[in-house]
Design a protein around this motif. Sequence first.
Motif, mmCIF file in Angstrom:
data_model
loop_
_atom_site.group_PDB
_atom_site.id
_atom_site.type_symbol
_atom_site.label_atom_id
_atom_site.label_comp_id
_atom_site.label_asym_id
_atom_site.label_seq_id
_atom_site.Cartn_x
_atom_site.Cartn_y
_atom_site.Cartn_z
ATOM 1 N N TYR A 161 -54.225 73.147 -5.108
ATOM 2 C CA TYR A 161 -55.687 73.094 -5.156
ATOM 3 C C TYR A 161 -56.273 73.366 -3.769
ATOM 4 O O TYR A 161 -57.243 74.123 -3.627
ATOM 5 C CB TYR A 161 -56.139 71.728 -5.669
ATOM 6 N N ARG A 162 -55.708 72.725 -2.750
ATOM 7 C CA ARG A 162 -56.221 72.927 -1.380
ATOM 8 C C ARG A 162 -56.125 74.401 -0.983
ATOM 9 O O ARG A 162 -57.036 74.958 -0.369
ATOM 10 C CB ARG A 162 -55.443 72.063 -0.391
ATOM 11 N N LEU A 163 -55.010 75.024 -1.335
ATOM 12 C CA LEU A 163 -54.821 76.433 -1.013
ATOM 13 C C LEU A 163 -55.826 77.300 -1.771
ATOM 14 O O LEU A 163 -56.464 78.189 -1.190
ATOM 15 C CB LEU A 163 -53.394 76.853 -1.365
ATOM 16 N N LEU A 164 -55.996 77.021 -3.052
ATOM 17 C CA LEU A 164 -56.934 77.798 -3.859
ATOM 18 C C LEU A 164 -58.374 77.588 -3.412
ATOM 19 O O LEU A 164 -59.192 78.510 -3.449
ATOM 20 C CB LEU A 164 -56.775 77.422 -5.337
ATOM 21 N N ALA A 165 -58.683 76.365 -2.974
ATOM 22 C CA ALA A 165 -60.029 76.087 -2.466
ATOM 23 C C ALA A 165 -60.308 76.904 -1.206
ATOM 24 O O ALA A 165 -61.417 77.402 -0.992
ATOM 25 C CB ALA A 165 -60.182 74.595 -2.168
ATOM 26 N N GLU A 166 -59.264 77.069 -0.399
ATOM 27 C CA GLU A 166 -59.398 77.854 0.838
ATOM 28 C C GLU A 166 -59.574 79.340 0.521
ATOM 29 O O GLU A 166 -60.377 80.033 1.145
ATOM 30 C CB GLU A 166 -58.155 77.653 1.709
ATOM 31 N N ILE A 167 -58.842 79.819 -0.480
ATOM 32 C CA ILE A 167 -58.895 81.239 -0.817
ATOM 33 C C ILE A 167 -60.116 81.583 -1.664
ATOM 34 O O ILE A 167 -60.859 82.531 -1.374
ATOM 35 C CB ILE A 167 -57.629 81.665 -1.596
ATOM 36 N N GLY A 168 -60.321 80.815 -2.734
ATOM 37 C CA GLY A 168 -61.359 81.143 -3.706
ATOM 38 C C GLY A 168 -62.709 80.518 -3.434
ATOM 39 O O GLY A 168 -63.727 80.959 -3.971
ATOM 40 N N GLY A 169 -62.723 79.465 -2.587
ATOM 41 C CA GLY A 169 -63.981 78.822 -2.223
ATOM 42 C C GLY A 169 -64.660 78.130 -3.399
ATOM 43 O O GLY A 169 -64.067 77.887 -4.448
ATOM 44 N N GLU A 170 -65.934 77.851 -3.215
ATOM 45 C CA GLU A 170 -66.695 77.084 -4.203
ATOM 46 C C GLU A 170 -66.835 77.821 -5.531
ATOM 47 O O GLU A 170 -66.955 77.202 -6.582
ATOM 48 C CB GLU A 170 -68.082 76.747 -3.642
ATOM 49 N N LYS A 171 -66.795 79.159 -5.499
ATOM 50 C CA LYS A 171 -66.882 79.918 -6.750
ATOM 51 C C LYS A 171 -65.746 79.553 -7.695
ATOM 52 O O LYS A 171 -65.895 79.580 -8.913
ATOM 53 C CB LYS A 171 -66.840 81.421 -6.469
ATOM 54 N N LEU A 172 -64.604 79.206 -7.104
ATOM 55 C CA LEU A 172 -63.435 78.881 -7.920
ATOM 56 C C LEU A 172 -63.352 77.393 -8.229
ATOM 57 O O LEU A 172 -63.172 77.002 -9.380
ATOM 58 C CB LEU A 172 -62.154 79.330 -7.207
ATOM 59 N N VAL A 173 -63.475 76.553 -7.210
ATOM 60 C CA VAL A 173 -63.177 75.128 -7.390
ATOM 61 C C VAL A 173 -64.404 74.247 -7.513
ATOM 62 O O VAL A 173 -64.298 73.065 -7.829
ATOM 63 C CB VAL A 173 -62.282 74.604 -6.243
ATOM 64 N N GLY A 174 -65.587 74.787 -7.217
ATOM 65 C CA GLY A 174 -66.772 73.944 -7.244
ATOM 66 C C GLY A 174 -66.978 73.219 -5.930
ATOM 67 O O GLY A 174 -66.460 73.632 -4.889
ATOM 68 N N PRO A 175 -67.694 72.099 -5.951
ATOM 69 C CA PRO A 175 -68.093 71.445 -4.706
ATOM 70 C C PRO A 175 -67.005 70.647 -3.989
ATOM 71 O O PRO A 175 -67.163 70.311 -2.819
ATOM 72 C CB PRO A 175 -69.214 70.493 -5.155
ATOM 73 N N SER A 176 -65.893 70.343 -4.655
ATOM 74 C CA SER A 176 -64.866 69.510 -4.031
ATOM 75 C C SER A 176 -63.755 70.358 -3.417
ATOM 76 O O SER A 176 -63.222 71.263 -4.065
ATOM 77 C CB SER A 176 -64.261 68.548 -5.056
ATOM 78 N N ARG A 177 -63.384 70.022 -2.198
ATOM 79 C CA ARG A 177 -62.279 70.727 -1.522
ATOM 80 C C ARG A 177 -60.926 70.099 -1.841
ATOM 81 O O ARG A 177 -59.883 70.604 -1.432
ATOM 82 C CB ARG A 177 -62.488 70.727 0.001
ATOM 83 N N GLU A 178 -60.944 68.984 -2.571
ATOM 84 C CA GLU A 178 -59.719 68.304 -2.977
ATOM 85 C C GLU A 178 -59.732 68.128 -4.492
ATOM 86 O O GLU A 178 -60.795 68.032 -5.117
ATOM 87 C CB GLU A 178 -59.618 66.920 -2.313
ATOM 88 N N LEU A 179 -58.549 68.091 -5.098
ATOM 89 C CA LEU A 179 -58.443 67.782 -6.510
ATOM 90 C C LEU A 179 -59.069 66.409 -6.742
ATOM 91 O O LEU A 179 -58.681 65.417 -6.111
ATOM 92 C CB LEU A 179 -56.974 67.768 -6.936
ATOM 93 N N VAL A 180 -60.054 66.348 -7.616
ATOM 94 C CA VAL A 180 -60.810 65.115 -7.803
ATOM 95 C C VAL A 180 -59.950 64.043 -8.470
ATOM 96 O O VAL A 180 -59.177 64.327 -9.394
ATOM 97 C CB VAL A 180 -62.073 65.384 -8.653
ATOM 98 N N GLU A 181 -60.058 62.820 -7.972
ATOM 99 C CA GLU A 181 -59.305 61.696 -8.514
ATOM 100 C C GLU A 181 -59.586 61.560 -10.011
ATOM 101 O O GLU A 181 -60.723 61.674 -10.461
ATOM 102 C CB GLU A 181 -59.706 60.406 -7.806
ATOM 103 N N GLY A 182 -58.526 61.322 -10.785
ATOM 104 C CA GLY A 182 -58.670 61.180 -12.224
ATOM 105 C C GLY A 182 -58.498 62.472 -12.990
ATOM 106 O O GLY A 182 -58.533 62.469 -14.222
ATOM 107 N N THR A 183 -58.329 63.587 -12.269
ATOM 108 C CA THR A 183 -58.100 64.864 -12.952
ATOM 109 C C THR A 183 -56.883 64.749 -13.868
ATOM 110 O O THR A 183 -56.913 65.179 -15.020
ATOM 111 C CB THR A 183 -57.908 66.005 -11.936
ATOM 112 N N TYR A 184 -55.798 64.162 -13.349
ATOM 113 C CA TYR A 184 -54.638 63.860 -14.192
ATOM 114 C C TYR A 184 -54.872 62.504 -14.851
ATOM 115 O O TYR A 184 -55.226 61.540 -14.180
ATOM 116 C CB TYR A 184 -53.361 63.824 -13.355
ATOM 117 N N TRP A 185 -54.695 62.454 -16.158
ATOM 118 C CA TRP A 185 -54.949 61.222 -16.915
ATOM 119 C C TRP A 185 -54.103 60.073 -16.384
ATOM 120 O O TRP A 185 -52.867 60.186 -16.341
ATOM 121 C CB TRP A 185 -54.668 61.449 -18.393
#
Length: 327
Positions: A296-320
């Motif tokens: 996620y961190r890598l994709l956030a760096e490459i794709g930016g907000e268009k890809l991941v939205g406002p968070s630069r980290e995988l949001v807590e609770g994403t995995y059940w």
Amino acid sequence: MAWLRSALGAAVLLALFATGAMAQEKIRVGVLKYGTVNWALDAMTRNGLDEENGVDVEIVPFAGEDASNVALQAGDVDIIVSDWLWVSRQRATGADFTFAPYSTSVGSMMVAGDSDMKALGDLKGKTIGVAGGPLDKNWLLIQALAKKNYGTDLAGENDVVFGAPPLLTEKARSGELDAVLNFWHYAARLEAEGFRTLISGADAAMEMGASGPVAALGWVFRDSFAEKHPKAIRGFLAADKATKGLLESSDAEWDIVAPLTKAKDEKTLQTLRNRYREGIPSRSAAEEEADARTLYRLLAEIGGEKLVGPSRELVEGTYWPGLADGG
């Protein structure tokens, strides 16, 4: 008195049946009408694996991924298949969607069997077809790896064609494309015809920091639904696990599922079967989540907000969280 004993026995059986039926919780599963998830759901419901695990699965078909996402958001279905990027982005804006791994099968960059391309660096200057659009995760990871290992800018130095998977498959067959990055089942069909994998999204992910295969796709549902219907979610995930076990062990089951795969011959069916089996998650949820955070961190760096939205980290609770206790 025999008739009385018979009547009492029948009444007991009816009572047991009614109790079992009442114990089953309905869960509405939104799926793409012709998607690969239907293969597993067919095997699940046809073999009664949903009922064995206390759930009654209602399959709700949709024409496209966006439609199933909207249906989940509207409450028209209880669970769909999507990716953890979408879930994290939704959670970053206040939604309570969460994710349980479904499949590690991802797209692959395919080239003709007689192509002289042997490594990622050989793609420089070639015509490449990409399914999923410019922000496709696999495409971004492969671009990052090409830049890291070969100093090659695949997007800037190549003729890149974006399009629908079936169209790109045909262009690859006709030789209009030197390479095509397509979804796993389209790649498998090309493989059965003699194409070979130059690099897969899973390979790129591991070379860019993942310690093992990561499930790009998962079952997505609301935290609130899981809290209100814990037996439904746990029962459905148990049924899913049992179905995967059946599809992993039984070739005969694939003969039954074959019409849904639209495999044109036995070789194609075998290739689809083998690649599906390779995509069955085998690692713990904790291992998967740790690698997803890295990617996620890598994709956030490459794709930016268009890809991941406002968070630069995988949001807590994403995995059940229920996965941690065997859910």
